[in-house]
Every structure is written in C-alpha cells, then in structure tokens.
Motif scaffolding. Structure first.
Motif, short mmCIF file in Angstrom:
data_model
loop_
_atom_site.label_atom_id
_atom_site.label_comp_id
_atom_site.label_asym_id
_atom_site.label_seq_id
_atom_site.Cartn_x
_atom_site.Cartn_y
_atom_site.Cartn_z
N GLU A 50 44.19 54.53 38.47
CA GLU A 50 44.96 54.52 37.22
C GLU A 50 44.51 53.40 36.28
O GLU A 50 44.27 53.64 35.09
N ILE A 51 44.39 52.19 36.81
CA ILE A 51 44.01 51.09 35.90
C ILE A 51 42.57 51.25 35.42
O ILE A 51 42.25 50.92 34.28
N LYS B 183 39.91 53.14 27.02
CA LYS B 183 39.74 52.12 25.97
C LYS B 183 38.26 51.84 25.69
O LYS B 183 37.83 51.72 24.54
N ASN B 184 37.49 51.72 26.77
CA ASN B 184 36.06 51.43 26.60
C ASN B 184 35.36 52.56 25.84
O ASN B 184 34.53 52.31 24.97
N LEU C 70 41.51 43.11 35.49
CA LEU C 70 41.17 43.48 36.87
C LEU C 70 40.34 44.76 36.88
O LEU C 70 39.36 44.87 37.63
N ALA C 71 40.70 45.71 36.02
CA ALA C 71 39.90 46.94 35.93
C ALA C 71 38.46 46.62 35.52
O ALA C 71 37.51 47.20 36.06
N ASP C 72 38.30 45.70 34.58
CA ASP C 72 36.94 45.34 34.16
C ASP C 72 36.12 44.78 35.34
O ASP C 72 34.94 45.11 35.48
N VAL C 73 36.74 43.92 36.13
CA VAL C 73 36.03 43.39 37.30
C VAL C 73 35.63 44.54 38.22
O VAL C 73 34.48 44.62 38.68
#
Lengths: 106, 106, 106, 106
Positions: free
Chosen positions: C78-79, C86-87, D58-61
C-alpha cells in the motif's frame, strides 16, 4: 573557525531559545540529515555538482558539528588531535601509502 | 581549528598519497558514513552514550569536512557566515523562538 | 518477501524482547545507520565492491524497514503503491526520460 | 511485496530509461539519502511525527532497496534469511534478551 563566527552560531541558537532542542542525539541526527543533503549533490552525477549547493550543505554540517562541540563542551582541536594520533597509528605510512584499504585490511 | 591542526590533517593525507581518493563525492559519502557512526552512539539509548565514542566519531566528521573544504578551496568562515545569513533570514526570531518547526511551516 | 521470512524477523525480535527498543525514531536511526554501512561498501571505489558485504548490509536495511512497517502497522504494498502514484505524476515520462533531474528542475 | 508492485517499480524505471543511473553505488547513496529524509521526520521530536511523511519516506527507502536487489540480481528472501541466520548466531537469546548491547559487548 574564527571566534566571531562561533559566537554568531551560538547567538543564533540562543536568540531563538533552541538550546532545548539540542540534545546530543538530536544533533547527531541533524548532522546525518545535513550530511545526506550534501550527499544528494552527488547522487546521480559525481562530476557536475552545483558548488553553491555544496557550499551550503557543507556549512550546515559544520554548524551542527559546532553545536555539538558546544553542547558537550568539547574542544575541537583536542578531539581532532586525539583522533589524528589514532589514525596515524592505525594507518602507518609505509603500509597505507596510495591504498584506500581500511586499517584492518592493510 | 588551529592552523597546526589543519596542517596535521593535510600532512596525514599527503603523506599517504590519499588526495587521489578525495573526490568531492567520495568525501560527501565519507561525511555521511562517519555521521552515522556518530549516530550509532545514540541508536537505542539517547541518554547513556559513551562520550569517548562520541568524541571520536565527531572528530571523524570534522576531519572529513576539513578535507572537503581543502579539496574545494572553500573558506570555512565564509561558507558558514553565508549560510548563517540565510538561516537568520529564514528563521526570524519572533516567529521561530522556542519552536522547532521548519522554516516553511512557521 | 515471503510470509515465513517476515515471521522469522518478527520471531527474532520477540524472542529477544526487543520490541521495546523499536520506537519509530530508533528504527529510523537504524535504517540510516545500516544504509551507511551499505554505502561504505562503495566509499572509495564504486566499481570493485565486495558483493557479500553488499548483500549483508542491504539485508540489514530491509530488515529494519520490515520492523518499521510492523511497528506502524503499515502495509508495504500500500505505501509503495501510494508513493509510486506520486512519483509517476511528479516525473512524467516525456519530461524525465533519460534525465536524472529532480522533479522541480525538469 | 506483491509481484505486481515489483513490476510497477521496474516499469517506472524502464519507462524513463533510468537504469543507466542505477549503479550499485548510486543506489546506495539514494538509500542513505531517503533514509535520512525518513530520519528527518523524527529530528526534533520523536513522539509527534507526521505519519503521512513517514509512510512516504519509508516507501522511498523500500523502492530503492528493490532497485538494488534488481540491479544486483539478488533474491530478497535469500539475503534476508542468510543475514537472519547470522543475527541469530550473533545474538543468542539467553545473552541478548531485553538488552540493546551490540553483539561484541554482550
């Protein structure tokens, strides 16, 4: 750093009553956060960096290091010289010259 | 930092022929790596840290910052004062006093 | 990650009664610390890295990310999907193709 | 992570022709940079964080970790299980239960 620059950093903090946020742990986080804003200048291209950005982010790291020295009453020359003595012992010139190996792999 | 401490850092590098490793990008990585060894002193417990470890890791960050200043021919007081001018403008005393908000959330 | 791997990570923590150390802030520090041990694999030489070290340090980052997902009851898919949406909006293919510019500099 | 989420991450990169930027070293820098944006959520206040920001960072990581797994053809379960075996050996339950000491200080 000149004493007047150090004094300016201290005044900036005390004028804003920010000493209360400057726990050693918070300053350690801040140094890492700013170090990574500096690193971001070199994220995808290590050659064509923006020098103005580098100057600013490096300054941020240095300011937080000064905040931590102040917080812990540490003398910059003393801790750096103590560490350089260790570094000189860990990396003997004849073994480490021209090599980037870590001391435990020399 | 005293000139003799700066000179000692420079001599340490040149004695080992390590300038070739000191690209700005490599130094940025190094500052982040050492900043995180400093952060590790506060990883699980922010109150009971080992001051000897903190001194050493903070010194490592400071030494790499000095290496980067040297590499890019930057004057520490100049870049810090330029940044402090920006910080003072971004964080007006009346708006930021006692608050840890980021400038864009004041 | 397979459910049994997730379960193994959780059991490792609970067997040692370590949930009490896993505040979100401590886990954020830990992710950064391990990310920098990973970065250290590429500190002075970005081409000739030790793959065994990279595997281990990357695993450490992933394990702490899993700990944080668990701590905050977040669903990884989900996250990540929310962020990818968004990206995708921030980096339109036609504007960003082949370019490493940050979205605000496209 | 579900296969469709993994596929979405891969498509995002390939649609933009960004594989060329994804050297292991650049991805390691990126993981550290994003880890520090996550850390910034807890910079001055570890209790009152913005959960939306934490989710995103956290999602980016996690996305960059996935990029690195892909780049190096690593299997997430395999490297995590290999590391968990080491962790279990380094931190015997009876010695480490309830303690945050590093393995070399147990």
């Amino acid at each position: 750093m000149k004493q007047e620059t150090i004094d300016r950093i201290r005044k900036f903090t005390s004028d804003r009553d920010w000493e209360k946020f400057h726990s050693p742990a918070n300053l350690a986080k801040s140094i890492s956060i700013e170090a990574n804003e500096l690193l971001e200048c070199f994220q995808w291209d290590e050659e064509h960096y923006n020098l103005d950005d580098v100057r600013e982010e490096l300054a941020d790291v240095i300011v937080y290091c000064r905040n931590m020295l102040d917080k812990l009453n540490l003398d910059e020359d003393e801790i750096v010289n103590d560490k350089m003595s260790k570094n000189e012992a860990k990396y003997p010139i004849d073994k480490s010259k021209g090599k980037s190996n870590k001391y435990n792999k020399l």
